[in-house]
Design a protein around this motif. Structure first.
Motif, PDB file in Angstrom:
ATOM      1  N   GLN A 131      -3.206   0.169 -11.996  1.00  0.00           N
ATOM      2  CA  GLN A 131      -2.002   0.872 -11.532  1.00  0.00           C
ATOM      3  C   GLN A 131      -2.031   2.328 -11.998  1.00  0.00           C
ATOM      4  O   GLN A 131      -1.693   3.244 -11.245  1.00  0.00           O
ATOM      5  CB  GLN A 131      -0.748   0.156 -12.051  1.00  0.00           C
ATOM      6  CG  GLN A 131       0.555   0.700 -11.484  1.00  0.00           C
ATOM      7  CD  GLN A 131       0.756   0.348 -10.013  1.00  0.00           C
ATOM      8  OE1 GLN A 131       0.822  -0.822  -9.645  1.00  0.00           O
ATOM      9  NE2 GLN A 131       0.825   1.356  -9.163  1.00  0.00           N
ATOM     10  N   THR A 165       1.242  13.729  -9.867  1.00  0.00           N
ATOM     11  CA  THR A 165       2.167  12.982  -9.008  1.00  0.00           C
ATOM     12  C   THR A 165       3.474  13.749  -8.901  1.00  0.00           C
ATOM     13  O   THR A 165       3.732  14.668  -9.666  1.00  0.00           O
ATOM     14  CB  THR A 165       2.494  11.599  -9.606  1.00  0.00           C
ATOM     15  OG1 THR A 165       3.206  11.799 -10.822  1.00  0.00           O
ATOM     16  CG2 THR A 165       1.243  10.799  -9.873  1.00  0.00           C
ATOM     17  N   TRP A 166       4.276  13.386  -7.916  1.00  0.00           N
ATOM     18  CA  TRP A 166       5.628  13.920  -7.823  1.00  0.00           C
ATOM     19  C   TRP A 166       6.530  12.816  -7.320  1.00  0.00           C
ATOM     20  O   TRP A 166       6.060  11.844  -6.720  1.00  0.00           O
ATOM     21  CB  TRP A 166       5.689  15.151  -6.925  1.00  0.00           C
ATOM     22  CG  TRP A 166       5.455  14.888  -5.475  1.00  0.00           C
ATOM     23  CD1 TRP A 166       6.386  14.676  -4.510  1.00  0.00           C
ATOM     24  CD2 TRP A 166       4.183  14.812  -4.809  1.00  0.00           C
ATOM     25  NE1 TRP A 166       5.780  14.474  -3.296  1.00  0.00           N
ATOM     26  CE2 TRP A 166       4.434  14.555  -3.447  1.00  0.00           C
ATOM     27  CE3 TRP A 166       2.845  14.932  -5.248  1.00  0.00           C
ATOM     28  CZ2 TRP A 166       3.412  14.414  -2.512  1.00  0.00           C
ATOM     29  CZ3 TRP A 166       1.825  14.792  -4.306  1.00  0.00           C
ATOM     30  CH2 TRP A 166       2.123  14.541  -2.966  1.00  0.00           C
ATOM     31  N   THR A 167       7.793  12.975  -7.621  1.00  0.00           N
ATOM     32  CA  THR A 167       8.737  11.916  -7.286  1.00  0.00           C
ATOM     33  C   THR A 167       9.728  12.405  -6.247  1.00  0.00           C
ATOM     34  O   THR A 167      10.245  13.511  -6.350  1.00  0.00           O
ATOM     35  CB  THR A 167       9.475  11.466  -8.559  1.00  0.00           C
ATOM     36  OG1 THR A 167       8.497  11.041  -9.495  1.00  0.00           O
ATOM     37  CG2 THR A 167      10.423  10.307  -8.263  1.00  0.00           C
ATOM     38  N   VAL A 168       9.932  11.599  -5.237  1.00  0.00           N
ATOM     39  CA  VAL A 168      10.945  11.882  -4.217  1.00  0.00           C
ATOM     40  C   VAL A 168      12.134  10.979  -4.512  1.00  0.00           C
ATOM     41  O   VAL A 168      11.975   9.759  -4.633  1.00  0.00           O
ATOM     42  CB  VAL A 168      10.391  11.611  -2.793  1.00  0.00           C
ATOM     43  CG1 VAL A 168      11.500  11.768  -1.760  1.00  0.00           C
ATOM     44  CG2 VAL A 168       9.230  12.553  -2.490  1.00  0.00           C
ATOM     45  N   GLY A 188      10.321   7.564  -4.012  1.00  0.00           N
ATOM     46  CA  GLY A 188       9.233   6.921  -4.728  1.00  0.00           C
ATOM     47  C   GLY A 188       8.322   7.953  -5.351  1.00  0.00           C
ATOM     48  O   GLY A 188       8.569   9.165  -5.263  1.00  0.00           O
ATOM     49  N   GLU A 189       7.263   7.463  -5.973  1.00  0.00           N
ATOM     50  CA  GLU A 189       6.321   8.342  -6.632  1.00  0.00           C
ATOM     51  C   GLU A 189       5.127   8.591  -5.703  1.00  0.00           C
ATOM     52  O   GLU A 189       4.609   7.647  -5.101  1.00  0.00           O
ATOM     53  CB  GLU A 189       5.862   7.714  -7.944  1.00  0.00           C
ATOM     54  CG  GLU A 189       5.163   8.712  -8.838  1.00  0.00           C
ATOM     55  CD  GLU A 189       4.801   8.109 -10.187  1.00  0.00           C
ATOM     56  OE1 GLU A 189       4.598   6.886 -10.249  1.00  0.00           O
ATOM     57  OE2 GLU A 189       4.694   8.885 -11.165  1.00  0.00           O
ATOM     58  N   TYR A 190       4.728   9.832  -5.598  1.00  0.00           N
ATOM     59  CA  TYR A 190       3.659  10.204  -4.669  1.00  0.00           C
ATOM     60  C   TYR A 190       2.524  10.900  -5.383  1.00  0.00           C
ATOM     61  O   TYR A 190       2.687  11.499  -6.453  1.00  0.00           O
ATOM     62  CB  TYR A 190       4.195  11.160  -3.600  1.00  0.00           C
ATOM     63  CG  TYR A 190       5.082  10.517  -2.563  1.00  0.00           C
ATOM     64  CD1 TYR A 190       4.578  10.202  -1.307  1.00  0.00           C
ATOM     65  CD2 TYR A 190       6.411  10.225  -2.844  1.00  0.00           C
ATOM     66  CE1 TYR A 190       5.384   9.627  -0.348  1.00  0.00           C
ATOM     67  CE2 TYR A 190       7.225   9.634  -1.900  1.00  0.00           C
ATOM     68  CZ  TYR A 190       6.713   9.334  -0.640  1.00  0.00           C
ATOM     69  OH  TYR A 190       7.503   8.753   0.305  1.00  0.00           O
ATOM     70  N   PHE A 195      -6.775   2.996   2.200  1.00  0.00           N
ATOM     71  CA  PHE A 195      -6.512   2.062   1.098  1.00  0.00           C
ATOM     72  C   PHE A 195      -6.147   0.688   1.658  1.00  0.00           C
ATOM     73  O   PHE A 195      -6.768  -0.321   1.326  1.00  0.00           O
ATOM     74  CB  PHE A 195      -5.380   2.598   0.221  1.00  0.00           C
ATOM     75  CG  PHE A 195      -4.967   1.659  -0.881  1.00  0.00           C
ATOM     76  CD1 PHE A 195      -5.641   1.642  -2.083  1.00  0.00           C
ATOM     77  CD2 PHE A 195      -3.898   0.784  -0.701  1.00  0.00           C
ATOM     78  CE1 PHE A 195      -5.275   0.764  -3.107  1.00  0.00           C
ATOM     79  CE2 PHE A 195      -3.526  -0.098  -1.716  1.00  0.00           C
ATOM     80  CZ  PHE A 195      -4.208  -0.105  -2.920  1.00  0.00           C
ATOM     81  N   TRP A 235       0.609  10.301  -0.631  1.00  0.00           N
ATOM     82  CA  TRP A 235       0.455   8.847  -0.675  1.00  0.00           C
ATOM     83  C   TRP A 235       1.515   8.283  -1.604  1.00  0.00           C
ATOM     84  O   TRP A 235       1.560   8.658  -2.790  1.00  0.00           O
ATOM     85  CB  TRP A 235      -0.937   8.523  -1.211  1.00  0.00           C
ATOM     86  CG  TRP A 235      -1.308   7.071  -1.218  1.00  0.00           C
ATOM     87  CD1 TRP A 235      -0.948   6.114  -0.323  1.00  0.00           C
ATOM     88  CD2 TRP A 235      -2.166   6.413  -2.171  1.00  0.00           C
ATOM     89  NE1 TRP A 235      -1.537   4.914  -0.642  1.00  0.00           N
ATOM     90  CE2 TRP A 235      -2.283   5.077  -1.781  1.00  0.00           C
ATOM     91  CE3 TRP A 235      -2.851   6.855  -3.310  1.00  0.00           C
ATOM     92  CZ2 TRP A 235      -3.047   4.151  -2.479  1.00  0.00           C
ATOM     93  CZ3 TRP A 235      -3.617   5.937  -4.002  1.00  0.00           C
ATOM     94  CH2 TRP A 235      -3.720   4.599  -3.594  1.00  0.00           C
ATOM     95  N   ILE A 250       2.501   5.908  -4.005  1.00  0.00           N
ATOM     96  CA  ILE A 250       1.615   5.091  -4.831  1.00  0.00           C
ATOM     97  C   ILE A 250       2.008   3.622  -4.720  1.00  0.00           C
ATOM     98  O   ILE A 250       3.153   3.252  -4.985  1.00  0.00           O
ATOM     99  CB  ILE A 250       1.662   5.570  -6.301  1.00  0.00           C
ATOM    100  CG1 ILE A 250       1.166   7.026  -6.359  1.00  0.00           C
ATOM    101  CG2 ILE A 250       0.835   4.683  -7.198  1.00  0.00           C
ATOM    102  CD1 ILE A 250       1.572   7.777  -7.598  1.00  0.00           C
ATOM    103  N   PRO A 251       1.085   2.776  -4.276  1.00  0.00           N
ATOM    104  CA  PRO A 251       1.442   1.374  -4.062  1.00  0.00           C
ATOM    105  C   PRO A 251       1.709   0.650  -5.377  1.00  0.00           C
ATOM    106  O   PRO A 251       1.118   0.972  -6.407  1.00  0.00           O
ATOM    107  CB  PRO A 251       0.223   0.778  -3.356  1.00  0.00           C
ATOM    108  CG  PRO A 251      -0.887   1.710  -3.610  1.00  0.00           C
ATOM    109  CD  PRO A 251      -0.314   3.050  -3.943  1.00  0.00           C
ATOM    110  N   ASP A 252       2.607  -0.308  -5.299  1.00  0.00           N
ATOM    111  CA  ASP A 252       2.885  -1.168  -6.442  1.00  0.00           C
ATOM    112  C   ASP A 252       1.963  -2.377  -6.331  1.00  0.00           C
ATOM    113  O   ASP A 252       2.077  -3.170  -5.396  1.00  0.00           O
ATOM    114  CB  ASP A 252       4.361  -1.593  -6.401  1.00  0.00           C
ATOM    115  CG  ASP A 252       4.713  -2.487  -7.584  1.00  0.00           C
ATOM    116  OD1 ASP A 252       3.801  -2.822  -8.376  1.00  0.00           O
ATOM    117  OD2 ASP A 252       5.896  -2.841  -7.695  1.00  0.00           O
ATOM    118  N   LEU A 253       1.047  -2.492  -7.283  1.00  0.00           N
ATOM    119  CA  LEU A 253       0.038  -3.557  -7.200  1.00  0.00           C
ATOM    120  C   LEU A 253       0.669  -4.935  -7.115  1.00  0.00           C
ATOM    121  O   LEU A 253       0.108  -5.851  -6.510  1.00  0.00           O
ATOM    122  CB  LEU A 253      -0.893  -3.487  -8.412  1.00  0.00           C
ATOM    123  CG  LEU A 253      -1.910  -2.353  -8.391  1.00  0.00           C
ATOM    124  CD1 LEU A 253      -2.826  -2.442  -9.597  1.00  0.00           C
ATOM    125  CD2 LEU A 253      -2.717  -2.419  -7.109  1.00  0.00           C
TER     126      LEU A 253
END
Lengths: 350, 620
Positions: free
Chosen positions: A338, A346-349, B230-232, B380, B412, B414-417
């Motif tokens: 992960q 990274t950045w957060t929306v 979300g987180e990108y 992915f 992207w 980020i996917p949650d595994l």
């Protein structure tokens, strides 16, 4: 010599000792009557139980050709793959599964023609596999064309006026490709074959064994000089640490001090002190190579057999797995994955 | 005070010599823009030569970035801004730049000799050539050199910081955050303080230059795009492919093995996976393409996730081994990052012309599963899907990425595994049959009656010893020359692959008005251009439907129904109609091919114009 790790280290042992029957499959053997492959199969099935390893951890991988039917007859895991590629398939298997003893069965066409590239690279990398090359100096399965080990001038269906090609000397090729274990045996010599195959399996790294194999249909008698009653005068049995003599001790191998070339001499004439002492563990491959050159490109008249070269060098697959260990396995692989996906920026929306 | 003007989207193209660091400049601008919150799409474009002679036309390398305050899917057809670092870069790119666009030129190399070398008789900066553009001509090299004079660099090394000066200037012009690039430079050159500090100085000087001079009357801002919370991060297709394979391996509990031979544009997957030994990834740089796939088959045979990566010419070499994978029914993932062909073709340019090779390029009846990702991030998901199908159904799966997806990047989420389903290899541990003598045996080609998936025992499993291989077998694994058995096995292998259609989602069509008579159907990397074209067609007041195929073999079960629901189907492809051929053959629907093979993504505006013309024709 430093203590070496066996080629079979890491392979589970058989719980109860195996017999030849345990490693003989249900399949009906279908080689031509009188084919040298029968004797090689019998020797191999005799050797396997003596190695002490579990049958299910034994894998035989072959390419294409008469010899490559071999895996069907051994009751272990096995794959009859595609022409020339068995060393590459075996490399992937050996890298991923250190608990397996991996044998490759191939022929002179499979290993030296279509698969030449894979053979030399498996040897130079020193992947922990045992390669048995059945050399009958002819294409059998395609019904009798000259092979890369056929002597020049060979008349076959595809060379009615004689083959023009200079043959490979398989052992010279293997030594040139940095092979760490190089040996030769003759199909009909059960004891010699057994000894060489046992040592090959015990060697950690790529073991290369050329087996002189008679094809009674398309190239009968190719090895007559090194078989039967007169073979004493042509077969040189190599023993590590012993002077290289044959013909009842009357002939021997002498090394020219200036050129390093080997020649056959009368022991009585030169004296035993002038006979080269075999050293299979010498790191320099020069002597092993010179021994391989005693067998000329034409009809086989002189052939050293036994172990030419057996040196201890790290096996590629061991090194590859060691790099995984060096990199360190994360305590929590899921969390580590992960974190990898997250990356550095990274950045957060919201 | 400089005026700030708000734009909804901008396309910038950085162009220079291959040694000028344009790819790095573009990457950094992209990263900072992504961090800012814009949607992005990128198109790197570089020559196959590693260092073509400096200053020549073949040596020009460029990086195009499209960023916007809305959801975008393409790197843009034409740039709004061209940054040209030398005469060759200007010459190669100016034709794509529309009138009125901003053109920033580094004048340092605009000498008579250099101009003549690229075919300029007179200086385009002064002869009126650029009168219709907003030309900003600056000696960026001299400015950069001046900004790093305190670091004791040689003339050449000092001049090399010009890309960071240009980046700093553009960062100011578009109000981008600078922290990301500053941290990046600190990381990248940590071991070479003078290079680190001089690059930082040039970057800051570029930023300050914009602030203090009055060269630019206007600076621009592009507000962040609304995106799902979300987180990108940003990711390109090759990296996303590597991550997908790693995640799939973890989900399957099968360590990842990659056998590969370096080839453009696939090598970066090998590079990426080689970095992750700590995750248990074994990579094997093989002696050739064939050994790469053969070793992957060996690893699969041992119960690992065997993968090979390549591009078109390499796929051709691997085909016999993939056929062995079909016959032995072992999992195998083959990633083909397509490039323009045939033969060596255009190694660094994109194309989608390996579809029919993937489908039919083997001897015998040799069905494999074929998938294609639609965007860099989708690489992915597609890689995970490829591994899932390969393992579950014991079959080779070919994933058709391409050069555009491989090197292009986008945000992207980020996917949650935890949300990715496990993959079940279901290794056999018990015998499933008996031999003639009644002794228990493992019969490797005994199948699940529903899915036709074979029983798979890996070496090391006691009592299940068996042999497989390229020769036709009976269920028991014994060689069989029986005509009826061969006929049956050929059909079973096909039925197995066709049956996977039950396990893939139906095709969903985007047709907001429900009145469309024209359907645009794409596959692979044409997704962005086709989607953008569909938007443009709708914005022009026409109804058009859009759908996209990820599964090319087998097709989704409702595909025939979808095709027949429209008066006209246009299939845009970067080949001469390969999917169109398959669709016609499978469904007897007269789909229309829209083909472009220019080594670049399809232009969405051209496609939109074609679609509108078609709609008008259907009305008439």
């Amino acid at each position: 010599m430093t203590e070496t790790r066996s080629g079979l280290a890491g392979v589970p042992l058989a719980v109860t000792p195996l017999t030849r029957k345990d490693v003989t499959s249900d399949a009906e053997v279908r080689w031509c009557p009188g084919c040298g492959d029968y004797a090689i199969l019998a020797a191999f099935q005799g050797v396997l139980p003596t190695l002490g390893i579990a049958r299910e951890n034994t894998v035989v991988i072959s390419g294409i050709g008469c010899a490559s039917r071999f895996p069907y007859y051994v009751d272990s895991y096995g794959m009859h793959s595609i022409h020339g590629r068995a060393p590459a398939i075996a490399t992937g298997l050996a890298m991923t599964r250190p608990d397996l003893a991996v044998f490759v069965v191939t022929g002179d066409g499979d290993a030296l023609s279509i698969g030449g590239n894979h053979l030399i690279h498996a040897l130079r990398r020193n992947v922990n596999i045992t390669i048995m090359l059945f050399n009958n100096r002819i294409y059998g399965l395609t019904k009798g064309q000259f092979s890369p080990t056929s002597e020049q001038g060979k008349v076959t269906k595809s060379s009615p006026m004689g083959s023009l090609e200079v043959p490979f000397n398989p052992l010279s090729l293997a030594i040139g490709a940095e092979a760490t274990f190089v040996a030769r045996a003759v199909d009909s010599d059960r004891a010699g074959l057994t000894e060489v195959l046992t040592a090959a399996a015990a060697h950690r790294g790529a073991s290369f064994v050329e087996i002189y194999q008679n094809c009674p249909i398309f190239n009968d008698g190719a090895y007559d000089a090194v078989k039967g009653r007169d073979s004493d005068d042509s077969l040189i049995r190599l023993v590590h640490g012993e002077p290289i003599v044959f013909a009842g001790g009357t002939k021997g191998v002498h090394r020219d001090q200036r050129t390093g070339e080997l020649s056959i001499v009368d022991v009585a004439t030169v004296g035993l002190d002038a006979i080269e002492v075999h050293d299979a563990h010498r790191s320099d491959p020069g002597l092993a190579f010179a021994l391989s050159r005693l067998t000329g490109p034409g009809v086989v008249r002189i052939a050293p057999v036994g172990i030419f070269r057996d040196v201890d060098t790290p096996a590629y697959d061991d090194l590859a797995r060691a790099q995984l260990e060096t990199a360190g396995r994360p305590e929590n692989p899921q969390a580590a994955m992960q974190s990898l996906l997250r990356g550095a920026e990274t950045w957060t929306v919201l | 005070m400089t005026e700030v003007r708000t734009l909804d989207h901008v396309v910038i193209r950085f162009a220079g010599d291959s040694g000028d660091g344009m790819q790095l400049t573009g990457d950094r601008f992209t990263a900072d823009t992504a961090t800012f919150g814009n949607d992005i799409a990128t198109l790197p474009n570089f020559p196959a030569e590693i260092r073509a002679p400096a200053g020549t036309l073949p040596g020009v390398s460029s990086f195009q970035l499209h960023f916007a305050d809305t959801d975008i899917s393409t790197p843009g057809d034409t740039p709004d801004v061209l940054v040209a670092m030398n005469p060759a870069a200007l010459r190669v790119n100016i034709g794509d730049v529309p009138r009125g666009a901003l053109v920033i030129v580094d004048t340092a190399d605009f000498t008579e000799r250099n101009l003549a070398r690229v075919g300029y008789q007179t200086n385009p900066l002064t002869d009126g050539t650029l009168d219709d553009h907003q030309l900003v001509a600056l000696d960026l090299t001299a400015l950069a050199v001046a900004s790093v004079k305190d670091f004791g660099l040689g003339r050449k090394e000092a001049a090399r910081t010009k890309n960071m000066f240009a980046l700093g200037l553009l960062t100011w012009l578009y109000g981008r955050p600078a922290e990301g690039t500053e941290q990046f430079l600190a990381r990248k050159f940590a071991s070479r303080p003078e290079i680190r500090d001089s690059n930082l100085a040039a970057f800051r000087a570029g930023n300050a230059y914009g602030e203090t001079t009055e060269v630019f009357a206007v600076r621009y801002e592009v507000p962040p795009a609304p995106m799902a919370a979300g987180e990108y991060r940003q990711v390109n297709g090759n990296t996303a492919t590597a991550y997908g394979l790693m995640v799939a391996a973890q989900k399957a509990g099968m360590p990842l093995f990659l056998g590969s031979y370096p080839i453009t544009p696939a090598s970066d997957i090998l590079h990426e996976l080689s970095k992750h030994k700590g995750h248990g990834v074994l990579t094997f740089q093989a002696e050739d393409e064939i050994a790469g796939v053969a070793a992957a088959i060996g690893a699969s045979y041992g119960g690992h996730l065997g993968v090979t990566t390549t591009s078109g010419p390499g796929l051709a070499l691997k085909m016999e081994a993939i056929g062995l994978g079909v016959m032995t029914e072992l999992p195998l993932v083959v990633v083909d990052v397509q490039r323009a062909g045939p033969s060596t073709g255009l190694p660094t340019k994109t194309e989608q012309a390996d579809l029919l090779q993937a489908m039919y390029g083997r001897n015998g009846e040799s069905p494999v599963v074929v998938l294609a990702p639609q965007s860099p991030t989708d690489c992915f998901d597609t890689a995970v899907e490829a591994a899932r199908i390969a393992v579950t159904y014991r079959t080779p799966v070919i994933m058709l990425s391409d050069g555009y997806l491989a090197n292009g990047s986008e945000p992207w989420q980020i996917p949650d595994l935890a949300e990715i389903a496990p993959i079940e290899p279901g290794f056999a541990t018990d015998t499933n049959s008996r031999n003639a003598a009644g002794e228990p045996r493992h019969h490797p080609y005994q199948r699940d009656p529903e899915t036709q998936v074979r029983a798979w025992a890996i070496p090391g499993t006691a009592g299940l010893e068996h042999r497989i291989g390229g020769l036709e077998k009976s269920d028991s694994g014994m060689i069989s020359y029986d005509p009826a058995n061969h006929d049956r096995m050929v059909r079973l292998r096909r039925a197995k692959v066709e049956g996977i259609a039950r396990d893939i989602p139906d095709l969903v069509v985007d047709d907001p008005s429900g009145e469309a008579r024209l359907l645009l159907l794409g596959w692979g990397s044409t997704y962005g251009p086709v989607k953008t074209a569909a938007k443009a067609v709708r914005a022009a007041g026409y109804a058009v439907a859009h759908t996209h195929l990820r599964h090319l073999n087998p097709f989704p079960r409702n595909l025939g129904e979808v095709l027949r629901a429209y008066d006209r189907v246009i299939v845009p492809e970067m080949n001469l109609g390969q999917l169109a051929t398959m669709l016609r053959a499978t469904y007897l629907v007269d789909v229309h091919s829209y083909d472009r093979v220019r080594g670049l993504p399809i232009s969405s505006s051209e496609l939109a114009a074609d679609a509108i013309a078609t709609i008008e024709e259907l009305r008439a």
